[in-house]
Design a protein around this motif. Structure first.
Motif, PDB file in Angstrom:
ATOM      1  N   LEU A  70       8.564 -53.366  50.585  1.00 26.44           N
ATOM      2  CA  LEU A  70       8.302 -52.032  50.068  1.00 26.44           C
ATOM      3  C   LEU A  70       9.611 -51.291  49.819  1.00 26.44           C
ATOM      4  O   LEU A  70       9.771 -50.618  48.795  1.00 26.44           O
ATOM      5  CB  LEU A  70       7.430 -51.261  51.070  1.00 26.44           C
ATOM      6  N   ARG A  71      10.552 -51.438  50.725  1.00 23.17           N
ATOM      7  CA  ARG A  71      11.840 -50.778  50.544  1.00 23.17           C
ATOM      8  C   ARG A  71      12.551 -51.301  49.301  1.00 23.17           C
ATOM      9  O   ARG A  71      13.100 -50.523  48.508  1.00 23.17           O
ATOM     10  CB  ARG A  71      12.724 -51.004  51.779  1.00 23.17           C
ATOM     11  N   ASP A  72      12.529 -52.617  49.108  1.00 20.60           N
ATOM     12  CA  ASP A  72      13.173 -53.179  47.929  1.00 20.60           C
ATOM     13  C   ASP A  72      12.511 -52.674  46.647  1.00 20.60           C
ATOM     14  O   ASP A  72      13.181 -52.332  45.677  1.00 20.60           O
ATOM     15  CB  ASP A  72      13.106 -54.705  47.968  1.00 20.60           C
ATOM     16  N   GLY A  73      11.188 -52.625  46.656  1.00 26.04           N
ATOM     17  CA  GLY A  73      10.489 -52.132  45.477  1.00 26.04           C
ATOM     18  C   GLY A  73      10.780 -50.675  45.205  1.00 26.04           C
ATOM     19  O   GLY A  73      10.913 -50.250  44.053  1.00 26.04           O
ATOM     20  N   PHE A  74      10.906 -49.872  46.245  1.00 25.85           N
ATOM     21  CA  PHE A  74      11.204 -48.456  46.065  1.00 25.85           C
ATOM     22  C   PHE A  74      12.607 -48.253  45.507  1.00 25.85           C
ATOM     23  O   PHE A  74      12.823 -47.487  44.566  1.00 25.85           O
ATOM     24  CB  PHE A  74      11.046 -47.727  47.406  1.00 25.85           C
ATOM     25  N   LEU A  75      13.562 -48.950  46.071  1.00 28.62           N
ATOM     26  CA  LEU A  75      14.944 -48.780  45.624  1.00 28.62           C
ATOM     27  C   LEU A  75      15.167 -49.343  44.229  1.00 28.62           C
ATOM     28  O   LEU A  75      16.103 -48.930  43.539  1.00 28.62           O
ATOM     29  CB  LEU A  75      15.892 -49.449  46.618  1.00 28.62           C
ATOM     30  N   ALA A  76      14.344 -50.282  43.808  1.00 30.43           N
ATOM     31  CA  ALA A  76      14.466 -50.836  42.464  1.00 30.43           C
ATOM     32  C   ALA A  76      13.574 -50.104  41.460  1.00 30.43           C
ATOM     33  O   ALA A  76      13.413 -50.563  40.334  1.00 30.43           O
ATOM     34  CB  ALA A  76      14.106 -52.329  42.484  1.00 30.43           C
ATOM     35  N   ASP A  77      12.993 -48.956  41.854  1.00 29.62           N
ATOM     36  CA  ASP A  77      12.162 -48.146  40.965  1.00 29.62           C
ATOM     37  C   ASP A  77      10.970 -48.927  40.431  1.00 29.62           C
ATOM     38  O   ASP A  77      10.622 -48.822  39.260  1.00 29.62           O
ATOM     39  CB  ASP A  77      12.986 -47.618  39.783  1.00 29.62           C
ATOM     40  N   GLN A  78      10.326 -49.705  41.277  1.00 33.18           N
ATOM     41  CA  GLN A  78       9.245 -50.549  40.810  1.00 33.18           C
ATOM     42  C   GLN A  78       7.892 -50.176  41.410  1.00 33.18           C
ATOM     43  O   GLN A  78       6.919 -50.900  41.231  1.00 33.18           O
ATOM     44  CB  GLN A  78       9.554 -52.021  41.146  1.00 33.18           C
ATOM     45  N   LEU A  79       7.808 -49.057  42.132  1.00 31.97           N
ATOM     46  CA  LEU A  79       6.555 -48.716  42.798  1.00 31.97           C
ATOM     47  C   LEU A  79       5.589 -47.962  41.900  1.00 31.97           C
ATOM     48  O   LEU A  79       4.420 -47.846  42.247  1.00 31.97           O
ATOM     49  CB  LEU A  79       6.823 -47.851  44.045  1.00 31.97           C
ATOM     50  N   ASP A  80       6.081 -47.420  40.769  1.00 27.72           N
ATOM     51  CA  ASP A  80       5.263 -46.534  39.934  1.00 27.72           C
ATOM     52  C   ASP A  80       4.658 -45.426  40.799  1.00 27.72           C
ATOM     53  O   ASP A  80       3.442 -45.265  40.887  1.00 27.72           O
ATOM     54  CB  ASP A  80       4.159 -47.317  39.230  1.00 27.72           C
ATOM     55  N   PRO A  81       5.513 -44.639  41.476  1.00 27.94           N
ATOM     56  CA  PRO A  81       4.971 -43.627  42.395  1.00 27.94           C
ATOM     57  C   PRO A  81       4.328 -42.480  41.637  1.00 27.94           C
ATOM     58  O   PRO A  81       4.697 -42.150  40.508  1.00 27.94           O
ATOM     59  CB  PRO A  81       6.223 -43.158  43.155  1.00 27.94           C
ATOM     60  N   ILE A  82       3.368 -41.853  42.285  1.00 27.28           N
ATOM     61  CA  ILE A  82       2.782 -40.630  41.742  1.00 27.28           C
ATOM     62  C   ILE A  82       3.775 -39.486  41.873  1.00 27.28           C
ATOM     63  O   ILE A  82       3.933 -38.674  40.964  1.00 27.28           O
ATOM     64  CB  ILE A  82       1.476 -40.297  42.492  1.00 27.28           C
ATOM     65  N   TYR A  83       4.465 -39.450  43.008  1.00 24.40           N
ATOM     66  CA  TYR A  83       5.395 -38.350  43.269  1.00 24.40           C
ATOM     67  C   TYR A  83       6.406 -38.804  44.309  1.00 24.40           C
ATOM     68  O   TYR A  83       6.061 -39.512  45.246  1.00 24.40           O
ATOM     69  CB  TYR A  83       4.644 -37.116  43.789  1.00 24.40           C
TER      70      TYR A  83
END
Length: 1585
Positions: free
Chosen positions: A1567-1580
């Motif tokens: 999850l951390r790797d995905g977040f730092l690589a801008d790959q989570l498609d977050p809502i906010y």
């Protein structure tokens, strides 16, 4: 363009245009609605040339001198009338300019496009839906000029409008400087959104089958929703805002092909390329923002408070040390101030009823009340004769026509509710007087418009406590009340059942001629009850006696100089407060003529009350500073009005410090109309003390008005200091006159003993007079503390023998006995030992360009308690036409301005869409309801900024590590520091007679095929709940032989070759495993790729094959086709796969020679799995270790061929693989296999199989248990009806490599208790990489125990047992009974020394079933060699132990095991690699996540991890996207309160995004790797500052 003033417009059109402009400025209509309505109004009057398209101007022209003057005056009203102060505005501008050298942009949050789209103007509901809906779509906006820009230009050119300021001509420069100011100590960059692409459910690793959305497991590091990166063109280059440089192209994150665990944590994938020396990735925009946040937090903040709280076993509150720099009052003790003597009025009626009788008899034609209408109706005038007759008629009907003669509903003294709208004062006046004549007690309340009115429920509670059973209302009002289907008035929530009585004359019976009420003199009976809304939203009823009411009217008569037949103008609410006291009570006593101007008319024509002054030659006008402000906005030169007749302009909210500028500006503009400066008379009042003080209309004998410029810093400490250094943070106060006649006033300390304040000290103003409230109805205790106050002097003696009433106003008595008020007590917020007033904070916020971004008058400030102190929260309604970037720039300036002016930080600043905050009846914001929405997470902001790093200065101090004590001084025999050494072991295998001991599983299978060929070993249950297939001993043996033949002939494999088994859960996997053993190959079980997410799951399979050095891949024909598919070839080239053998069509002849292993220590299989930290690790299992493991499980669970065991586990690694494939062959029991994947289709499959086959022992995972608990929670009754019976279950074991989930197991037991599941049957097992099964409850021995430990002590590596329900208690469940042949010791992970009983340390294990070591590729066995070859640093230094990597403790209980010895319980706390060290304390992610999930109902799952010393929280939102921002303050608050940590980043994502492996464990590093690589498609994504 035609100018409005140059057009021949009728008066009604001009009035409507003025109303529209007023609505626009107040936020009651959107810019779009204003333009459309204005165009529609002007269209008929514009000149029209045939053939030429008509263009309607949308803004006033500045061509004419009159309109320019109008614009200049309109520009004076760019801030809320309550808080206007040009001095304060200049101070705010200067405070902002002090930071102008820092050029930093605000750090915007990251929003999904769909969420950003919701903030467009068209998606907003106008603040007043009734004023913006009828002209939608009439005209476009082409060529229109923004009204905001026009007002801004007018503001820049506006002249001085306040006598208290030197000049306002520099506002243009101030505005320009504000526009350039984009920096402050909180601000960060960059100002760009993440360009995020939305993925479908399929791509996100979520499947939908039979209507059920299921999260797929992510067992390996690249089996996650974001492994497939967006295309390069969808990502913009990250801004270069630090010294780091970066490549704008996204970097593919790939796991290393080294299956080892390293410490410190390794670089994941291309982390060497992503990170700099500081560990900050430079190729990610998210990471760049985090780095900016870190850099900002490194800046020195304001000096933190001394920590008043030490985090220890017991929370110790330290006394604040004396700070010599804090100002203290130095003046003499104040005295009780006596007002002038109350002159008894000549020929004054003895009561209000007597006055009503007198004027009705001697002056029946005299006008009593004139009501103006905003709808064009002529004014209605009520005479005193009509008032008397109608009041008499109503009194008769109340007492004699309700109920029966024998049982009337109302008796004298009963309470009745008065429900009248604000535009019908005549009906209210008649009802009020009628109640006085009938001697019933009126309770005036607001009209309930809807079932969900803000504060309506509390009003109902007041009516219920007062015993109200009858409500009086008018016919018109009754028609507008919400009705039920039967036509009756709806029953409002919390309200008592009411009888609604219409008081119009046509609904009342005429009283008989002989009827005449008894007119008494004023006494101490209750006259009326006035309601008051408190800070917390509760509603109190304040009782006023008839004597107090009469005396109050007399004091007002003397103070205001009322005489008979005078005319007064009332713009205030006539149902309460000053409006009730002057326009209803005092007017009747003195036979005054009241002209009532309702709120609806004020919105149409804000100058109507001024016109009434000239028309009726009024002597007194009762208004608010709001009305002065509206008049300034709507003023025109050609107004026919003369204010010279005015003797007193009573400012009802003159005690508000921010009303002074409105008074000054109003005087400057209207002096040429006869307004005199001495006419303006501010007053102070409260519901409890009634009128506290009024500034008299000044003449030659009166003193001039007093003003004081006070230091705001000193005021925050309760000290009065006149500011002489021309500092920015000052507050200008005006006096509100002297005490009322016949009253005494004193100032006491607001808290504790009511001691008199010093002359230079702020305190609560108290009043002693007959003319005050008496009590809070029904609340004797509160009444005594408020209405019976005895002030004491510093020597402890009474300052006066009279009792005083607390007014709720803060202030002081100045020179000459003048009363100064600094604000209401309920608006006080104590932050960090200093007191701030909410009105002051609002004033500062509104001085920062309010018109552009928020609505004036729609701003509220309150405090919430977080971590033992109050924190300031500012909420405002945002204009729909402001962009997100502009809003955050404005919010950053507000934070900076408040910090500069008040030296206090704002904890949370939230902007909500227009018209969404709860409102009061007159249009203001309902404070307590708004605060409650914030605390409940239901505010739904569209922009939010949290600043905990700058506000929270009282975090507990981290503990300092103590020096280690030498081993010689702590260890004596088996005692460590005076306690028993923490070691335990299972049963000794050497003393157990087991005739069926085998070292090789292949030999066991061959023996069973010969002795019991028809015995069924495995039964596979399909998704429909029926037997799909089964295997007997002989069938499995023969099938394994054929697979061995396949490996020999087609694969050309040799002994020791590694073979990857890629099979779905089933019998093929078991047969392939034993086929490899028969051929002498080393099997590696691998989860097959998911066909719907093949692009992300297939690279994981390929990596395991490469890391394990597999030379062949065995699978089914279906999976083989999947590997050859076009989608698979995109992810992995098919040519790169090793040879693939399909086992659907096996050779018909058996293998001529089976492999016979000879070395028990040789390798039998490789076990690969992903740890919770995201590391892929493969361990080697030897023949002897595997046999020992199977033997231990057999003995612990009493497994024999006659037993049946149900297994619903993932069959690819750990104990799940052992139970699925190995134990049945070794022990001979029949295993009923249920694939966890089938539960996605049929959640009840596992439990139905257990019930159907009458299984006594079953094994599952936490993911299976959670799925059953979630999906079957409402189906237990139907399952029971279908025959589900779990009474035979003896043991239900949850297989996991983590701390037992107590709440989940308890919920599972509670849910299925009705179908026979016994709570003691549910237990957990514990295993890890070095030993796949350390603890397993089994069938005998004591029940698993649960202890409660202090969570704060765990942060310091200590165990402290507490009682259940204690604060900060954490339940820990025993992880099962230690398996036979297993020894455990608890060791210090750093010193490697043994630890005493009930002390936290790393779990070390010594057993023949330990794994042989990690399997590596590059010969790096020594990296984690101590995991399998660790030795104690002292004590028993010869024994070789395996380190589990898990923290836990042993505790000897009072229970006895099967051998009669005391039972040693093992409690697992968490993985050592997962421990987060923050602020010197150690945290386990599961503890923080448990708190977060409880914080809000819409949080379904969450995960936490750290990055550059910041705590990052990822939460899954189960709700609409506009609710995403509600989670940010809730998450921040709960982590602060329960864990004393400040959350750095809050990421809100869709459900199913957090990766979870097959065992139900979160993969936080993925999850951390995905977040730092801008790959989570977050809502906010919110960045707390």
């Amino acid at each position: 363009m035609a100018d409005r003033d140059s057009l021949p417009l009728p008066l009604e059109v001009r009035a409507r245009l003025a109303e529209l402009e007023l609505e626009l400025s107040e936020g009651d209509i959107t810019q779009k609605g204003y333009e459309k309505k204005r165009s529609k109004l002007l269209q008929p009057y514009l000149p029209h040339t045939p053939g030429v398209e008509r263009h309607v101007p949308v803004t006033p022209s500045s061509s004419s001198s009159s309109s320019s003057r109008y614009q200049r005056r309109r520009s004076n009203g760019t801030r809320d009338e309550r808080y206007r102060s040009d001095v304060h505005s200049e101070a705010v501008q200067a405070a902002l300019e002090r930071h102008s050298e820092r050029k930093m942009a605000v750090l915007l949050p990251s929003k999904r496009r769909s969420l950003i789209g919701q903030t467009s103007m068209d998606t907003y509901t106008p603040p007043d839906s009734s004023s913006g809906s009828d002209a939608e779509g009439s005209l476009g906006r082409a060529g229109g000029v923004s009204v905001d820009s026009w007002i801004s230009r007018a503001l820049h050119a506006s002249p001085s409008t306040s006598s208290s300021s030197s000049s306002h001509s520099n506002s243009s420069a101030n505005a320009a400087r504000l526009a350039e100011t984009n920096m402050h100590s909180f601000n960060l960059g960059p100002m760009s959104h993440l360009s995020l692409k939305r993925r479908g459910l399929r791509e996100m690793g979520v499947s939908a089958e039979n209507g059920i959305v299921i999260r797929h497991s992510a067992d390996y590091q690249s089996d996650r929703p974001w492994s497939s990166l967006d295309s390069e063109d969808s990502l913009s280059a990250p801004p270069d805002i630090t010294s780091y440089t970066s490549d704008p192209a996204p970097i593919f994150v790939q796991r290393p092909q080294v299956a080892i665990l390293t410490k410190p944590p390794p670089k994941y994938g291309n982390a060497e390329l992503m990170e700099t020396g500081d560990g900050v990735p430079v190729s990610s925009r998210v990471s760049a923002k985090i780095q900016q946040l870190v850099n900002t937090l490194k800046r020195p903040k304001r000096k933190p408070l001394r920590e008043f709280f030490v985090e220890d076993f017991d929370e110790l509150l330290e006394v604040q040390p004396f700070d010599p720099s804090v100002p203290h009052p130095e003046g003499a003790e104040s005295t009780v101030m006596q007002g002038e003597e109350l002159d008894r009025l000549k020929n004054c009626p003895a009561s209000l009823e007597a006055a009503l009788l007198r004027w009705g008899a001697i002056a029946p034609k005299a006008p009593c009340l004139t009501t103006m209408h905003g709808s064009g109706k002529p004014p209605y005038t009520l005479t005193y004769g009509k008032l008397w007759s109608r009041s008499l008629k109503l009194a008769y009907n109340l007492l004699h026509k309700l109920g029966t003669k024998q049982e009337p509903i109302l008796h004298p003294g009963d309470r009745v509710a008065l429900v009248y709208p604000n535009n019908d004062p005549a009906a209210f006046l008649v009802a009020f007087c009628g109640c006085l004549l009938a001697e019933v007690v009126p309770v005036p309340i607001e009209v309930p418009l809807t079932k969900k009115d803000a504060g309506s429920q509390q009003i109902g509670f007041l009516l219920g406590s007062c015993g109200v059973a009858v409500a009086l209302t008018s016919d018109a009002c009754h028609k507008g009340l919400p009705k039920s289907t039967s036509g009756d008035v709806m029953q409002f929530k919390g309200w008592p059942k009411l009888l609604w009585v219409l008081t119009d004359s046509r609904h009342l019976s005429k009283p008989p001629r002989e009827y005449f009420p008894l007119i008494k003199d004023a006494n101490n009976d209750t006259a009326y009850i006035e309601y008051k809304t408190c800070k917390d939203g509760s509603v109190l009823g304040i009782t006023v006696t008839r004597m107090a009411m009469l005396t109050h009217c007399q004091t007002l008569t003397q103070t205001c100089g009322y005489s008979e037949a005078e005319t007064i103008i009332n713009v205030l609410d006539f149902k309460k407060g000053i409006g009730l006291w002057h326009s209803v009570q005092t007017s009747v006593l003195n036979m005054l003529h009241v002209v009532s101007v309702p709120y609806a008319l004020m919105k149409v024509n804000p100058l109507s009350w001024i016109q009434m002054i000239g028309q009726y030659k009024a002597k007194v006008a009762c208004v608010k500073s709001r009305d002065l402000h509206w008049a300034l906005m709507a003023h025109k030169d050609h107004i026919d009005s003369n204010m010279s007749s005015l003797r007193m302009l009573l400012i009802a909210d003159g005690s508000n410090p921010w009303s002074i500028s409105s008074c000054d500006a109003f005087l400057n503009v209207f002096q040429n109309m006869g307004l005199r400066s001495e006419v303006i008379c501010p007053c102070a009042s409260s519901p409890e003390a009634l009128t506290v003080a009024v500034r008299r209309s000044q003449d030659s004998s009166c003193k001039l008005a007093g003003r004081g410029v006070l230091s705001m810093m000193n005021l925050s400490h309760g000290v009065i200091r006149v500011d002489t250094g021309e500092k920015l943070s000052v507050l200008t106060l005006q006096d509100v006159g002297t005490p009322m006649p016949g009253a005494m006033v004193c100032v006491v300390k607001p808290e504790g003993v009511p001691q008199l304040c010093k002359t230079d000290e702020i305190g609560e103003i108290c009043v002693s007079s007959v003319a005050t409230g008496t009590s809070y109805y029904g609340l004797a205790g509160m009444s005594k503390n408020t209405f019976e106050v005895s002030p004491v002097s510093c020597d402890g003696g009474l300052a006066s023998e009279c009792l005083f009433v607390r007014s709720g106003l803060l202030g002081f008595v100045g020179p000459g006995g003048m009363v100064f008020v600094s604000g209401p007590l309920e608006g006080l917020m104590q932050v960090g030992g200093r007191k701030h007033n909410a009105d002051d904070i609002i004033a500062t916020a509104l001085a920062v360009e309010p018109m552009k971004f928020i609505y004036r008058g729609r701003t509220v400030v309150f405090s919430v308690t977080v971590l033992y102190d109050e924190r300031i929260v500012l909420v405002a309604e945002q204009r729909p036409d402001s962009t997100e970037e502009e809003s955050y720039q404005w919010m950053s300036r507000v934070l900076q301005a408040i910090d500069g002016i008040h030296q206090v930080g704002v904890y949370c600043l939230a902007l909500v869409p227009a018209n969404t905050l709860p409102k009061t009846p007159l249009g203001g914001i309902h404070l307590s309801e708004t605060k409650q929405l914030f605390l409940e997470g239901a505010l739904h902001p569209c922009s939010i900024l949290m600043c905990p790093h700058s506000c929270i200065t009282n975090l507990p101090k981290p503990r300092q590590k103590q020096p280690e004590v030498g081993p010689a001084s702590v260890m004596v025999g088996n005692l460590i520091a005076g306690k028993r050494m923490a070691q335990a072991s299972g049963r000794d295998l050497s003393n157990i007679d087991d005739s069926e001991q085998f070292l090789f599983l292949s030999d066991v299978l061959q023996w069973r095929a010969q002795t019991t060929p028809d015995h069924i070993l495995y039964t596979l249950i399909n998704s429909r709940g029926t037997i799909g297939s089964s295997l007997t001993c002989l069938q499995l043996h023969k099938r394994a032989e054929k697979i061995a033949t396949l490996l020999y002939e087609r694969g050309q494999l040799r002994d020791g070759d590694h073979v990857a088994l890629v099979y779905p859960p089933g019998l093929d996997l078991i047969a392939a495993f034993y086929g490899c053993l028969y051929a002498g190959c080393i099997p590696i079980t691998v989860r097959p790729p998911h066909p719907q997410n093949i692009s992300t799951t297939l690279p994981t399979v390929k990596m395991i094959l490469e890391v394990s050095r597999s030379v062949c891949l065995m699978t089914t024909q279906t999976i083989s086709k999947l590997l050859r598919s076009k989608d698979a070839s995109v992810a992995v080239d098919f040519k790169s796969w090793p040879p693939i053998l399909e086992t659907d069509d096996l050779p018909k002849r058996r293998c001529p020679l089976l492999y016979k292993p000879c070395d028990p220590e040789s390798l039998v299989y490789l076990d690969f799995s992903v740890s919770t930290t995201g590391m892929l690790a493969g361990v080697q299992m030897s023949h002897s270790g595997t046999s020992a493991l199977c033997r231990s499980v057999k003995l612990q669970c009493e497994l024999y061929p006659s037993r049946e065991v149900a297994v619903c586990l993932d069959p690819y690694c750990g104990l799940g693989f052992v139970l699925w494939c190995l134990c049945s062959v070794y022990a001979g029991q029949q295993s009923i296999l249920i694939s966890p994947m089938d539960l996605e289709v049929n959640p009840a499959l596992w439990l139905q199989s257990v019930s159907h086959f009458k299984v006594r022992d079953t094994f599952c995972s936490y993911s299976v248990m959670e799925l059953c608990t979630r999906s079957l929670s409402s189906l237990t009754d139907s399952l029971k009806a279908r025959g589900l019976d779990l009474t035979r279950v003896r043991s239900c074991v949850v297989v996991a490599e983590e701390r037992p989930r107590v709440s989940l197991t308890q919920s599972f037991c509670k849910l299925f208790k009705d179908v026979g599941l016994h709570p003691r049957a549910v237990s957990t097992a514990f295993g890890c990489r070095v030993n796949l099964a350390i603890c397993l409850q089994g069938t005998s021995g004591p029940d698993p125990t649960t202890v409660y430990v202090d969570m704060r002590a765990l942060r310091h590596d200590r165990v402290r047992l507490v009682e259940r329900g204690s604060p900060h208690s954490l339940p820990l469940m025993e992880s099962g009974k230690i398996l036979p042949g297993v020894r455990i010791i608890i060791a210090n992970p750093e010193t490697k020394g043994p630890i005493g009983d009930s002390h936290l340390g790393e779990i070390w294990v010594q057993s023949p079933q330990n794994a042989s070591g990690y399997f590596t590729v590059f010969g790096e066995e020594n990296v984690r060699s101590d995991h399998f070859g660790a030795r104690l640093s002292f004590g028993d230094t010869q024994t070789v132990w395996a380190r589990t990597g898990y923290l836990g403790f042993l505790r000897r209980t009072d229970l006895t095991d099967a051998n009669g010895e005391r039972h040693d319980a093992l409690y697992v706390v968490g993985a050592l690699d997962e421990v987060m060290e923050l602020r010197g304390m150690k945290y386990h992610p599961i503890d923080i996540e448990t708190s977060i999930i409880r914080a809000h109902r819409n949080i379904t799952e969450c995960a936490v991890f750290t990055w550059t010393n910041l705590l990052v929280v990822v939460v899954e939102l189960d709700g609409s996207e506009h609710e995403a921002l509600d989670l940010v303050p809730m998450v921040t608050n709960v982590v602060l309160e329960e864990h004393y940590l400040i959350v750095g980043v809050v990421v809100v994502v869709d459900t199913g995004i957090i990766p979870i492996n097959s065992r139900g464990e979160k993969q936080r590093m993925h999850l951390r790797d995905g977040f730092l690589a801008d790959q989570l498609d977050p809502i906010y994504v919110a960045y707390n500052m």
